[in-house]
Scaffold this motif. Sequence first.
Motif, PDB file in Angstrom:
ATOM      1  N   HIS A 150       0.888  -1.264  -0.016  1.00 16.55           N
ATOM      2  CA  HIS A 150       0.124   0.015   0.050  1.00 16.55           C
ATOM      3  C   HIS A 150       0.633   1.345   0.056  1.00 16.55           C
ATOM      4  O   HIS A 150       0.371   2.302  -0.459  1.00 16.55           O
ATOM      5  CB  HIS A 150      -0.908   0.068   1.292  1.00 16.55           C
ATOM      6  N   ALA A 151       2.085   1.056   0.608  1.00 16.78           N
ATOM      7  CA  ALA A 151       2.999   2.354   0.626  1.00 16.78           C
ATOM      8  C   ALA A 151       3.770   2.467  -0.617  1.00 16.78           C
ATOM      9  O   ALA A 151       4.736   3.309  -0.501  1.00 16.78           O
ATOM     10  CB  ALA A 151       3.898   2.235   1.825  1.00 16.78           C
ATOM     11  N   ALA A 176      -2.418   6.398   0.263  1.00 19.79           N
ATOM     12  CA  ALA A 176      -1.888   7.669  -0.342  1.00 19.79           C
ATOM     13  C   ALA A 176      -0.670   7.707  -0.661  1.00 19.79           C
ATOM     14  O   ALA A 176      -0.115   8.444  -1.744  1.00 19.79           O
ATOM     15  CB  ALA A 176      -2.542   8.839   0.210  1.00 19.79           C
ATOM     16  N   SER A 177       0.171   7.524   0.467  1.00 22.42           N
ATOM     17  CA  SER A 177       1.653   7.287   0.364  1.00 22.42           C
ATOM     18  C   SER A 177       2.154   6.741  -0.853  1.00 22.42           C
ATOM     19  O   SER A 177       3.205   6.777  -1.387  1.00 22.42           O
ATOM     20  CB  SER A 177       2.446   7.121   1.595  1.00 22.42           C
ATOM     21  N   GLY A 178       1.278   5.674  -1.294  1.00 24.58           N
ATOM     22  CA  GLY A 178       1.823   4.686  -2.628  1.00 24.58           C
ATOM     23  C   GLY A 178       1.304   5.259  -3.426  1.00 24.58           C
ATOM     24  O   GLY A 178       1.872   5.125  -4.936  1.00 24.58           O
ATOM     25  N   GLU A 179      -0.019   5.625  -3.670  1.00 27.60           N
ATOM     26  CA  GLU A 179      -0.614   6.125  -4.785  1.00 27.60           C
ATOM     27  C   GLU A 179      -0.301   7.603  -5.433  1.00 27.60           C
ATOM     28  O   GLU A 179      -0.383   7.918  -6.277  1.00 27.60           O
ATOM     29  CB  GLU A 179      -2.214   5.778  -4.732  1.00 27.60           C
ATOM     30  N   ALA A 212      -1.473  17.812   1.452  1.00 21.83           N
ATOM     31  CA  ALA A 212      -2.312  17.956   2.619  1.00 21.83           C
ATOM     32  C   ALA A 212      -1.517  17.977   3.985  1.00 21.83           C
ATOM     33  O   ALA A 212      -2.070  18.123   5.165  1.00 21.83           O
ATOM     34  CB  ALA A 212      -3.103  16.711   2.729  1.00 21.83           C
ATOM     35  N   GLY A 213      -0.167  18.184   3.944  1.00 21.25           N
ATOM     36  CA  GLY A 213       0.673  18.186   5.054  1.00 21.25           C
ATOM     37  C   GLY A 213       0.995  17.041   5.902  1.00 21.25           C
ATOM     38  O   GLY A 213       1.587  17.019   6.971  1.00 21.25           O
ATOM     39  N   ILE A 214       0.808  15.706   5.169  1.00 22.89           N
ATOM     40  CA  ILE A 214       1.447  14.565   5.493  1.00 22.89           C
ATOM     41  C   ILE A 214       2.578  14.016   5.019  1.00 22.89           C
ATOM     42  O   ILE A 214       2.390  14.005   3.727  1.00 22.89           O
ATOM     43  CB  ILE A 214       0.314  13.366   5.411  1.00 22.89           C
ATOM     44  N   SER A 215       3.354  13.588   5.499  1.00 21.89           N
ATOM     45  CA  SER A 215       4.711  12.977   5.059  1.00 21.89           C
ATOM     46  C   SER A 215       4.536  11.600   4.441  1.00 21.89           C
ATOM     47  O   SER A 215       4.374  10.771   5.200  1.00 21.89           O
ATOM     48  CB  SER A 215       5.729  13.134   6.036  1.00 21.89           C
ATOM     49  N   PRO A 216       4.599  11.483   3.240  1.00 14.10           N
ATOM     50  CA  PRO A 216       4.806   9.982   2.874  1.00 14.10           C
ATOM     51  C   PRO A 216       5.708   9.339   3.266  1.00 14.10           C
ATOM     52  O   PRO A 216       5.683   8.078   3.231  1.00 14.10           O
ATOM     53  CB  PRO A 216       4.751  10.402   1.056  1.00 14.10           C
ATOM     54  N   THR A 217       6.712  10.024   3.355  1.00 11.85           N
ATOM     55  CA  THR A 217       7.823   9.214   3.851  1.00 11.85           C
ATOM     56  C   THR A 217       7.650   8.531   5.221  1.00 11.85           C
ATOM     57  O   THR A 217       8.130   7.566   5.534  1.00 11.85           O
ATOM     58  CB  THR A 217       8.995  10.040   3.983  1.00 11.85           C
TER      59      THR A 217
END
Length: 314
Positions: free
Chosen positions: A39-40, A181-184, A192-197
């Motif tokens: 998912h990531a 969302a971090s993967g897609e 949106a202010g969220i770190s995918p890392t």
Amino acid sequence: MSEFEKALSTVFSVGTLQQMLRSATPVALAAIGGSMTEHAGIMNIGMDGMILMGAFFAVLGSFLAQSAFAGVALTLGVGLLVGLFFGLLVVRYRSDEFIIGCAINTFAVGLTSYLSRSFFGTAGAKGNPALPVLHLAFLNKIPILGPMLNDQSLFVYLTWLIVAVAWVFVYKTPYGFWLRASGEKPDTLRTAGISPTKMKWIASVLCGLLCALAGAHLSLGHLKGTFAENMSNSRGYIAFACVIFAAANPAKAYLAALMFGFFEAIGLRLQGYISSDLTQIVPYVITIVMMVYVVVRKQRQRKRTAKLEGPASA
């Protein structure tokens, strides 16, 4: 009764269903961990090495402390370190996850073989404190289901809880939404202010922990305190196949693992009638069929999408 009828009665029995649950559990736990990294946006084929290290350190902890739960605690610590190491290389330094996964698998075989021979000799370890087996008296009154569910390792039941929690986490919580969302759509998530890392780090650690639990069940639950070299026996690759087959849905991945466990159980039950060399390949043939199904399904989806887009563009 003919030999064929005896074989059928052996295969289609409660014992086969019991064995199915035992065999499916380590694959299912690893597949749930692999669903997190999938998912990531991380392809983790290093799960086989993670399972193998989990199996060894669970037995080592059980041997040193004479407690299965000490073994589980030790292997969770190792799983955390392996997950962080995987995240460091793949997330922080953006190394190729395929190469890192292969390296982890190769390293795990060498490390566990060396340490196993150092601590236990060439024969491996047997008879160490194992995970408790649960017997629920009220299940005795239920035919088929009762014998199937009773006298199983603690981790068989724990896996059901983990599947439910993982499904709720992925699909019903903000963190699960951010993980997907971090993967897609990592750029959208970043906006949106969220770190995918950060989410990729979380996925890597969760995968390391769940693969460690898979190894602990394999050595302390399924094989009753036993470790043998390379005992993961490609279960990590099968778990990865379950992840792809289930589109990283934890519940569907568990069902795919049950299918693997069922055919492995059939293979084991048929060893009295057919050569073990032949029966052992049955679950792996099923895994190949699963992957072929995934490829065919994706091709059909592309053709369906192309047909829908064709008239629209015209």
